[in-house]
Design a protein around this motif. Sequence first.
Motif, PDB file in Angstrom:
ATOM      1  N   SER A   1      -2.868  97.614  43.800  1.00  0.00           N
ATOM      2  CA  SER A   1      -3.277  97.000  42.537  1.00  0.00           C
ATOM      3  C   SER A   1      -3.495  98.032  41.442  1.00  0.00           C
ATOM      4  O   SER A   1      -3.491  97.705  40.253  1.00  0.00           O
ATOM      5  CB  SER A   1      -4.564  96.190  42.737  1.00  0.00           C
ATOM      6  N   LEU A   2      -3.699  99.300  41.842  1.00  0.00           N
ATOM      7  CA  LEU A   2      -3.875 100.387  40.883  1.00  0.00           C
ATOM      8  C   LEU A   2      -2.569 101.134  40.632  1.00  0.00           C
ATOM      9  O   LEU A   2      -2.545 102.108  39.883  1.00  0.00           O
ATOM     10  CB  LEU A   2      -4.931 101.381  41.401  1.00  0.00           C
ATOM     11  N   GLY A   3      -1.491 100.680  41.278  1.00  0.00           N
ATOM     12  CA  GLY A   3      -0.219 101.374  41.157  1.00  0.00           C
ATOM     13  C   GLY A   3       0.029 102.374  42.261  1.00  0.00           C
ATOM     14  O   GLY A   3       1.008 103.131  42.215  1.00  0.00           O
ATOM     15  N   GLY A   4      -0.847 102.391  43.271  1.00  0.00           N
ATOM     16  CA  GLY A   4      -0.718 103.340  44.369  1.00  0.00           C
ATOM     17  C   GLY A   4       0.139 102.814  45.498  1.00  0.00           C
ATOM     18  O   GLY A   4       0.717 101.725  45.432  1.00  0.00           O
ATOM     19  N   GLY A   5       0.178 103.596  46.575  1.00  0.00           N
ATOM     20  CA  GLY A   5       1.011 103.236  47.705  1.00  0.00           C
ATOM     21  C   GLY A   5       0.325 102.360  48.727  1.00  0.00           C
ATOM     22  O   GLY A   5       0.981 101.823  49.624  1.00  0.00           O
ATOM     23  N   GLY A   6      -1.002 102.216  48.627  1.00  0.00           N
ATOM     24  CA  GLY A   6      -1.733 101.361  49.547  1.00  0.00           C
ATOM     25  C   GLY A   6      -1.699 101.823  50.988  1.00  0.00           C
ATOM     26  O   GLY A   6      -1.833 101.018  51.906  1.00  0.00           O
ATOM     27  N   GLN A   7      -1.554 103.128  51.208  1.00  0.00           N
ATOM     28  CA  GLN A   7      -1.461 103.661  52.566  1.00  0.00           C
ATOM     29  C   GLN A   7      -2.835 104.090  53.085  1.00  0.00           C
ATOM     30  O   GLN A   7      -3.676 104.575  52.328  1.00  0.00           O
ATOM     31  CB  GLN A   7      -0.517 104.862  52.612  1.00  0.00           C
ATOM     32  N   PRO A   8      -3.091 103.919  54.373  1.00  0.00           N
ATOM     33  CA  PRO A   8      -4.327 104.441  54.958  1.00  0.00           C
ATOM     34  C   PRO A   8      -4.392 105.956  54.763  1.00  0.00           C
ATOM     35  O   PRO A   8      -3.369 106.633  54.662  1.00  0.00           O
ATOM     36  CB  PRO A   8      -4.210 104.081  56.444  1.00  0.00           C
ATOM     37  N   TYR A   9      -5.614 106.473  54.752  1.00  0.00           N
ATOM     38  CA  TYR A   9      -5.776 107.911  54.603  1.00  0.00           C
ATOM     39  C   TYR A   9      -5.130 108.663  55.764  1.00  0.00           C
ATOM     40  O   TYR A   9      -4.631 109.769  55.610  1.00  0.00           O
ATOM     41  CB  TYR A   9      -7.261 108.264  54.479  1.00  0.00           C
ATOM     42  N   GLU A  10      -5.150 108.047  56.913  1.00  0.00           N
ATOM     43  CA  GLU A  10      -4.514 108.643  58.090  1.00  0.00           C
ATOM     44  C   GLU A  10      -3.042 108.956  57.828  1.00  0.00           C
ATOM     45  O   GLU A  10      -2.531 110.011  58.239  1.00  0.00           O
ATOM     46  CB  GLU A  10      -4.647 107.683  59.274  1.00  0.00           C
TER      47      GLU A  10
END
Length: 382
Positions: free
Chosen positions: A61-70
């Motif tokens: 929603s912020l334009g990011g990749g939405g990936q876990p930190y892992e």
Amino acid sequence: MSVERMLPTPEAADLVGLVREIADRELRPRADDAEDAGEYPRDLVRTIGRIGLLGLPYDESLGGGGQPYEVYLQVLEELAERWATVALTVSVHTLSCWPLASHGTPEQRKRWLPDMIGGELLGAYCLSEPQAGSDAAALSTRAVRDGDSYRLTGTKAWITHGGVADFYTVFARTSDDGPRGISCFLVPADASGLSFGAPERKLGLTASPTTVLHLDDVLVPEERRIGHEGDGFGLALGALNSGRLGVAAIATGLAQAALNAAIDYARGREQFGRPIIGHQGLGFLLADMAAAVESGRALYVVAARRRDADMPFRHQASVAKLVATDNAMRVATDAVQVLGGAGYTRDFPVERYFREAKVMQIFEGTNQIQRMVVSRGLEKGQ
């Protein structure tokens, strides 16, 4: 030697595989020459930003990749194995975006975050000062109210991307109330009164510029303050907890590169009628190096999973940073030893890995500070 990774989804595995291909093609061939020349690869940073690597851990929603930190950290490790400077850029940029992404208003996020995590704007994180390194609460840079703006005056030290960043996440004192008197500001690179010292002449990571940042009555609108007045110290520590995991992943990638180089050399070099990897003394040394790399990787992955599960992870982040960076220094040192005289020359990459590994034990909180964080947590029963 390629690392066989355990990733949470097939999509994450595809992502890491793609990053590995890009890093082999675009990063590895340029690393040695750029480090020798001290040339920052700004074009590569734009490229990896435009394919989404600068926004991986941020919500879609912020334009990011939405990936876990892992997953993000394992991408960092893949980059670091090919070129630590580029991995450091991603880690520091992510650190610089964290206050805005986590505590900015919806209006602030909408205005600045897309270009920041899309690769168009490169960030720098400005907490340390000449007399306030490990003791961040002692910083003296001031932000004084001037109508609906602030005037920032002071000096920041050890700024990665100093002079090449497009924005600077600056922590400054808005009151004398100790840690509660620190606030966070998003300062554009073209702000009047912003200047930089000459790049530091460093032992390693020479393609990554590090400078002093001078703020001479820099006028910053109130809309560029992130959070409320006094929120800055908490934002700084929150960013650093995650940033320490980034350093652990980078150190692990660097250690993997050193291990790979040592194995390749030991397989091809013959002494006493057989490859030197077959001699027990050297074979055991390589085994210890492999164990060190694996342990660093396991620690940062476990800490990242706690972060992804919204569990406390400060203790685990400090342990991961401490162990992974100490291990990287040892592995890089041993890699030079495996290559013998060849390892002491610039004809082989292990001498560069040796120089680059040292700073991993210093930045994002020295390993002495990590021991302090861990020991105080144990004292409190945490």
